[in-house]
Design an enzyme around this catalytic site. Sequence first.
Site, short mmCIF file in Angstrom:
data_model
loop_
_atom_site.label_atom_id
_atom_site.label_comp_id
_atom_site.label_asym_id
_atom_site.label_seq_id
_atom_site.Cartn_x
_atom_site.Cartn_y
_atom_site.Cartn_z
N TRP A 156 24.99 148.56 28.81
CA TRP A 156 25.45 146.94 28.00
C TRP A 156 23.91 146.01 27.90
O TRP A 156 23.97 144.93 28.01
CB TRP A 156 26.41 146.38 29.00
CG TRP A 156 27.63 146.50 29.08
CD1 TRP A 156 28.60 147.46 29.99
CD2 TRP A 156 28.77 147.02 28.29
NE1 TRP A 156 29.17 147.60 30.03
CE2 TRP A 156 29.85 147.76 28.87
CE3 TRP A 156 28.39 146.42 26.57
CZ2 TRP A 156 31.11 147.83 27.58
CZ3 TRP A 156 30.09 146.83 26.17
CH2 TRP A 156 30.56 147.45 26.80
N ILE A 157 23.48 146.77 27.23
CA ILE A 157 22.01 145.96 26.81
C ILE A 157 21.99 145.31 24.91
O ILE A 157 21.90 146.29 24.67
CB ILE A 157 20.45 147.30 27.23
CG1 ILE A 157 20.30 146.99 28.32
CG2 ILE A 157 19.50 146.06 26.67
CD1 ILE A 157 20.87 146.28 29.54
N ARG A 275 47.68 125.31 2.48
CA ARG A 275 48.90 125.88 2.63
C ARG A 275 50.50 124.61 2.65
O ARG A 275 50.30 123.90 3.24
CB ARG A 275 48.72 126.58 3.62
CG ARG A 275 50.21 127.06 3.80
CD ARG A 275 50.18 128.52 3.20
NE ARG A 275 51.21 129.37 4.23
CZ ARG A 275 51.88 130.82 3.31
NH1 ARG A 275 51.49 131.08 1.97
NH2 ARG A 275 52.71 130.93 3.69
N GLU A 370 26.50 138.01 29.93
CA GLU A 370 25.27 136.56 30.71
C GLU A 370 25.70 135.79 32.01
O GLU A 370 26.00 134.61 32.38
CB GLU A 370 25.08 135.80 29.81
CG GLU A 370 24.89 136.52 28.09
CD GLU A 370 23.21 135.31 27.50
OE1 GLU A 370 23.21 134.16 28.48
OE2 GLU A 370 22.86 135.90 26.18
N GLU A 374 33.89 133.32 35.82
CA GLU A 374 34.01 133.42 37.47
C GLU A 374 32.69 133.03 38.09
O GLU A 374 32.96 132.08 39.34
CB GLU A 374 34.52 134.32 38.60
CG GLU A 374 36.03 134.74 37.57
CD GLU A 374 36.13 135.25 36.13
OE1 GLU A 374 35.70 135.99 35.62
OE2 GLU A 374 37.34 134.53 35.55
N1 COS Z 1 18.86 129.81 38.81
C1 COS Z 1 17.48 130.04 39.05
N2 COS Z 1 17.93 130.44 40.46
C2 COS Z 1 19.04 130.94 40.86
C3 COS Z 1 20.26 131.29 40.08
C4 COS Z 1 20.29 130.53 38.73
N3 COS Z 1 21.31 130.48 38.37
N4 COS Z 1 20.96 132.10 40.71
C5 COS Z 1 20.67 132.27 41.41
N5 COS Z 1 19.77 132.09 41.86
C6 COS Z 1 17.87 132.02 42.86
C7 COS Z 1 18.31 131.23 44.81
O1 COS Z 1 17.92 130.46 44.16
C8 COS Z 1 17.84 132.57 45.05
O2 COS Z 1 16.25 131.83 45.38
P1 COS Z 1 15.67 131.79 46.37
O3 COS Z 1 15.88 133.29 47.16
O4 COS Z 1 14.52 131.75 46.45
O5 COS Z 1 16.50 130.76 47.60
C9 COS Z 1 18.32 133.89 44.03
O6 COS Z 1 18.27 133.28 42.81
C10 COS Z 1 19.09 134.55 44.91
O7 COS Z 1 20.37 134.01 45.42
P2 COS Z 1 21.23 134.36 46.11
O8 COS Z 1 21.05 134.61 47.01
O9 COS Z 1 22.47 133.44 45.18
O10 COS Z 1 22.08 135.45 45.25
P3 COS Z 1 23.41 136.12 45.03
O11 COS Z 1 23.26 137.19 44.69
O12 COS Z 1 24.15 135.76 46.24
O13 COS Z 1 23.82 135.80 43.47
C11 COS Z 1 24.27 135.41 41.44
C12 COS Z 1 24.15 135.28 42.51
C13 COS Z 1 25.91 135.70 41.33
C14 COS Z 1 24.41 134.23 41.01
C15 COS Z 1 24.17 136.11 40.41
O14 COS Z 1 24.06 137.52 40.75
C16 COS Z 1 23.94 136.17 38.80
O15 COS Z 1 24.09 135.51 39.06
N6 COS Z 1 25.06 137.08 38.52
C17 COS Z 1 25.46 137.32 37.46
C18 COS Z 1 24.31 138.25 36.13
C19 COS Z 1 24.66 137.69 35.52
O16 COS Z 1 24.65 136.50 34.97
N7 COS Z 1 24.93 138.90 34.67
C20 COS Z 1 24.96 139.11 32.99
C21 COS Z 1 23.69 140.11 32.71
S1 COS Z 1 22.36 140.53 31.48
S2 COS Z 1 23.71 139.43 30.14
#
Ligand code: COS
Length: 394
Positions: A156-157, A275, A370, A374
Amino acid sequence: MDFDLSREHQALRKLVREFAEEVVKPATRQADRTSQPPTEVIKQAGEIGLFGVPFPREYGGMGAGETGYCILMEELGRVDTSFATIIGAHIGIGTMAIYLGGTKRIREKYLPDLCSGKKIAAFALTEPQAGSDAASIKLRATKEGDSYILDGSKMWITNGPMASTMAILAVTDPALGARGGATAFVASTRDDDGNPIEGFTPGKFEHKMGLHGSPTSAIAFDNFRVPAENILGQTGLGFVVFMQTLDIGRVTLGAATLGGAQAALQQSLEWAAMRTQFGKPLAHAQTIQFMVADMAAEVEALRSLVYRTAWLVDNNRPFIKEAGMCKLLGSEYASRCVDRAVQIHGALGYSRDTFIERGFRDSRIAEIFEGTNEIQRILIAEQMFREVGVKIRP
Ligand code: COS
């Protein structure tokens, strides 16, 4: 409080609106029908500097900041979500990761060609088993001398089939997992003639419900060599670089959805004024008036949120929560506005000859990519509870 844009930002809006109306718009139907990106339009966007809008001038950018970038995305979103997605993936996540995580040397090496549009960027995070759970990526980067060897795949890039520069997140220490064991890299994946560099293969092209003009594919790395000096941020801390990049991308995705919602509203107004049914223009029917009023209220609320959040970014204030809100509300408002626009246009809104039908197909993905909505709700709730001293996740 000053709600007026600066003269520079007003001039940027004028430039992008003209480009969007005169150059992007005429190419959109063909791109949607053929699933081919409008390469000539992409080239022209680069020539007038649009690929470098938020980046500092010293790296070849326009220096217009996040506010300028939101203006760009709003104006492109008004005419075509596919084209806005190509530019958004290039600027907001691909190049932005390189800018945020790159040393001065990396910025000087990669940004000028990315800002001029000579090279197209992509952001390689998602994998077959790592979507919302981005931390479960498996793509492996193994140190070998002064290089890392990448093995594995992404999917999905956006821009995957045409990008030649990629920001890639890979696991460097499986024992530590993505949080502490993932490293971000910048890599050239195609040579100057556009041929894939050894070890890189663009994979399966995705046939999507909408966004046909924005190419999406899997990508694969097999014994692909990246110099160790191409690390973005620090070794093992790439996950945060990627999350910070997504924060920026989510604000401007909100701006693109604002453009889409605005266009749906505008076209609904024009159609309802023209319309005639039951002897009167549709505009006289209260059912239509209510729909238009709801669309206008959502567009106005979204506009305030997006530009206030851009201001937070440009003034170095915290904005994670607001970025999630821009993405969440933007995608839901845009979907609702386009849905109402289909209803107001009746059968015409269901015809493939209209922008409305394409907008309906194109808008849905913003609730998913992005970071799904949820995930945005989780992020927003996490920030809200943090403000009152409660940690809701380990
Ligand atoms: N902005 C900045 N830092 C973030 C962040 C955000 N939105 N979300 C998480 N982090 C940081 C945390 O602060 C943590 O840093 P430290 O270790 O320094 O404290 C680290 O990243 C790990 O965060 P966390 O423990 O919350 O990770 P999880 O795996 O539990 O969850 C989520 C992270 C769910 C928030 C993340 O996986 C996510 O955003 N998923 C969606 C992915 C996405 O957007 N995919 C789209 C594909 S690209 S189009």
